[in-house]
Design a protein around this motif. Structure first.
Motif, short mmCIF file in Angstrom:
data_model
loop_
_atom_site.label_atom_id
_atom_site.label_comp_id
_atom_site.label_asym_id
_atom_site.label_seq_id
_atom_site.Cartn_x
_atom_site.Cartn_y
_atom_site.Cartn_z
N THR A 253 13.15 2.64 -4.63
CA THR A 253 14.02 2.98 -5.80
C THR A 253 13.44 2.26 -6.90
O THR A 253 13.40 3.12 -8.02
N SER A 254 13.27 1.16 -6.84
CA SER A 254 12.90 0.21 -7.93
C SER A 254 11.36 1.16 -8.38
O SER A 254 11.05 0.89 -9.71
N THR A 255 10.62 1.23 -7.48
CA THR A 255 9.21 1.87 -7.90
C THR A 255 9.28 2.88 -8.50
O THR A 255 8.54 3.46 -9.63
N MET A 256 10.29 3.87 -7.96
CA MET A 256 10.51 5.10 -8.68
C MET A 256 10.99 4.95 -10.14
O MET A 256 10.63 5.68 -11.11
N ALA A 257 11.89 4.03 -10.34
CA ALA A 257 12.39 3.81 -11.60
C ALA A 257 11.17 3.34 -12.59
O ALA A 257 11.20 3.89 -13.85
N VAL A 258 10.59 2.61 -12.18
CA VAL A 258 9.56 2.01 -12.94
C VAL A 258 8.54 3.38 -13.48
O VAL A 258 8.07 3.31 -14.40
N VAL A 259 8.15 4.23 -12.36
CA VAL A 259 7.27 5.24 -12.67
C VAL A 259 7.74 6.06 -13.87
O VAL A 259 7.29 6.40 -14.89
N LEU A 260 9.07 6.40 -13.37
CA LEU A 260 9.73 7.44 -14.13
C LEU A 260 10.27 7.07 -15.73
O LEU A 260 9.83 7.83 -16.47
N VAL A 261 10.57 5.97 -15.75
CA VAL A 261 10.70 5.07 -17.11
C VAL A 261 9.60 5.08 -17.96
O VAL A 261 9.65 5.69 -19.24
N ALA A 262 8.62 4.84 -17.72
CA ALA A 262 7.15 4.71 -17.90
C ALA A 262 6.82 5.98 -18.43
O ALA A 262 6.30 6.39 -19.63
N THR B 24 0.98 -1.11 -0.12
CA THR B 24 0.13 -0.04 0.01
C THR B 24 1.07 1.23 -0.04
O THR B 24 0.42 2.34 -0.67
N SER B 25 1.78 1.46 0.81
CA SER B 25 2.87 2.52 0.64
C SER B 25 3.57 2.69 -0.42
O SER B 25 3.72 3.60 -0.89
N LEU B 26 3.77 1.55 -1.21
CA LEU B 26 4.50 1.75 -2.33
C LEU B 26 3.60 2.24 -3.49
O LEU B 26 3.91 2.92 -4.37
N LEU B 27 2.23 1.81 -3.50
CA LEU B 27 1.55 2.21 -4.26
C LEU B 27 1.09 3.76 -4.02
O LEU B 27 1.07 4.60 -5.00
N ILE B 28 1.09 4.03 -2.69
CA ILE B 28 0.99 5.63 -2.46
C ILE B 28 1.85 6.56 -3.21
O ILE B 28 1.48 7.45 -3.75
N PHE B 29 3.24 5.83 -2.81
CA PHE B 29 4.30 6.55 -3.45
C PHE B 29 4.33 6.61 -4.85
O PHE B 29 4.67 7.82 -5.46
N ALA B 30 3.94 5.70 -5.51
CA ALA B 30 4.06 5.35 -7.02
C ALA B 30 2.97 6.58 -7.65
O ALA B 30 3.07 7.08 -8.69
N ALA B 31 1.66 6.53 -6.70
CA ALA B 31 0.61 7.32 -7.43
C ALA B 31 1.08 9.02 -7.31
O ALA B 31 1.01 9.87 -8.17
N ALA B 32 1.78 9.12 -6.20
CA ALA B 32 2.17 10.50 -6.10
C ALA B 32 3.30 11.08 -6.85
O ALA B 32 3.22 12.02 -7.45
N LEU B 33 4.13 10.16 -7.09
CA LEU B 33 5.24 10.31 -8.14
C LEU B 33 4.86 10.55 -9.43
O LEU B 33 5.24 11.21 -10.33
N PHE B 34 3.78 9.60 -9.86
CA PHE B 34 3.21 9.59 -11.11
C PHE B 34 2.55 11.09 -11.35
O PHE B 34 2.87 11.63 -12.56
N VAL B 35 2.00 11.72 -10.40
CA VAL B 35 1.11 13.05 -10.61
C VAL B 35 2.25 14.10 -10.74
O VAL B 35 2.31 14.83 -11.44
N ALA B 36 3.25 14.03 -9.76
CA ALA B 36 4.41 14.92 -9.71
C ALA B 36 5.18 14.85 -10.82
O ALA B 36 5.28 15.89 -11.45
N ALA B 37 5.75 13.80 -11.49
CA ALA B 37 6.48 13.54 -12.32
C ALA B 37 5.87 13.65 -13.89
O ALA B 37 6.67 14.16 -14.93
N GLY B 38 4.62 13.31 -13.80
CA GLY B 38 3.94 13.32 -15.24
C GLY B 38 3.42 14.78 -15.59
O GLY B 38 3.44 14.99 -16.83
N SER B 39 3.29 15.70 -14.45
CA SER B 39 3.02 17.03 -14.95
C SER B 39 4.25 17.69 -15.69
O SER B 39 5.30 17.70 -15.17
N PRO B 40 3.84 18.49 -16.86
CA PRO B 40 5.06 19.16 -17.45
C PRO B 40 5.83 20.07 -16.75
O PRO B 40 5.11 20.90 -16.07
N GLY B 41 7.17 19.90 -16.44
CA GLY B 41 7.79 21.15 -15.71
C GLY B 41 9.05 21.14 -16.47
O GLY B 41 9.23 20.91 -18.01
N PRO B 42 9.92 21.77 -15.95
CA PRO B 42 11.38 22.05 -16.85
C PRO B 42 12.20 20.84 -17.30
O PRO B 42 12.58 21.04 -18.50
N SER B 43 12.25 19.79 -16.50
CA SER B 43 12.88 18.68 -16.94
C SER B 43 12.06 17.98 -18.14
O SER B 43 12.60 17.74 -19.22
#
Length: 203
Positions: free
Chosen positions: A151-160, A4-23
């Protein structure tokens, strides 16, 4: 780590990283201007940079990050300067008769450095990991195994997310057939890259 914690982290990262920003803006501008084949060192550096911020948060090194604030400011402005330089190169890039031909590629080392500078100097990324992450995950209870899982969860989300942006930009680039379209694409990409530099500089 609980699933559950990993899924919450993945969802929050997906929203944060998926929104267009400088990177993301810098990534898309690069792909539209020069294609996707030489962009992977830039992507790799972005992912490593995010892993560095995640590790700083997990291992309680936020205080260290604050202590070396000047160093991160320097990295930020180096990234801004390089993005501005890339924007200038895109704006002034010659347009060949063959739309498939592009200006000479930058070296992988330069692209890796640019990606690292943009990621480490991006306040949005820093605030997510050092400020927001502790509200999502109990960092005090994270073990080495938990860090690997995060870190693995972060990698999967960011790569996608990042590869989806690369694919979209690559498809848009295929529509550019004429010299005029190429020139417009270069100018739009240059403006986008300059905007990414300005966004980082303003934060």
């Amino acid at each position: 780590m609980h699933l559950t914690s990993l899924l919450i982290f993945a969802a929050a990262l997906f929203v944060a990283a998926g929104s267009p920003g400088p990177s993301i803006a810098a990534l898309v501008a690069r792909v539209i201007s020069k294609g996707f084949r030489d962009v992977f060192p830039f992507l790799l550096a972005m992912w490593i940079g995010e892993a560095i911020w995640l590790s700083l948060a997990v291992f309680g090194l936020a205080v260290v990050a604050q202590s070396f604030h000047f160093a991160f400011v320097v990295v930020k402005w180096i990234g801004v300067a390089y993005l501005a330089y890339l924007a200038f190169k895109m704006w002034t890039a010659p347009v060949e008769a063959n739309a498939g031909e592009m200006p000479r590629e930058d070296s992988p080392a330069k692209l890796f450095f640019a990606g690292m500078a943009v990621t480490l100097g991006n306040p949005k990324i820093m605030m997510f990991y050092l400020a927001l992450l502790p509200t999502i995950i109990d960092l005090a209870s994270v073990s080495i195994v938990g860090w690997v899982e995060l870190t693995s969860t972060m990698a999967v989300v960011l790569v996608a997310i990042d590869l989806a942006w690369v694919l979209a930009a690559s498809q848009a680039r295929k529509l550019l057939k004429s010299k005029r379209a190429m020139r417009i694409a270069n100018r739009v990409s240059a403006t986008t890259m300059a905007g990414a530099a300005a966004a980082i500089a303003a934060r």
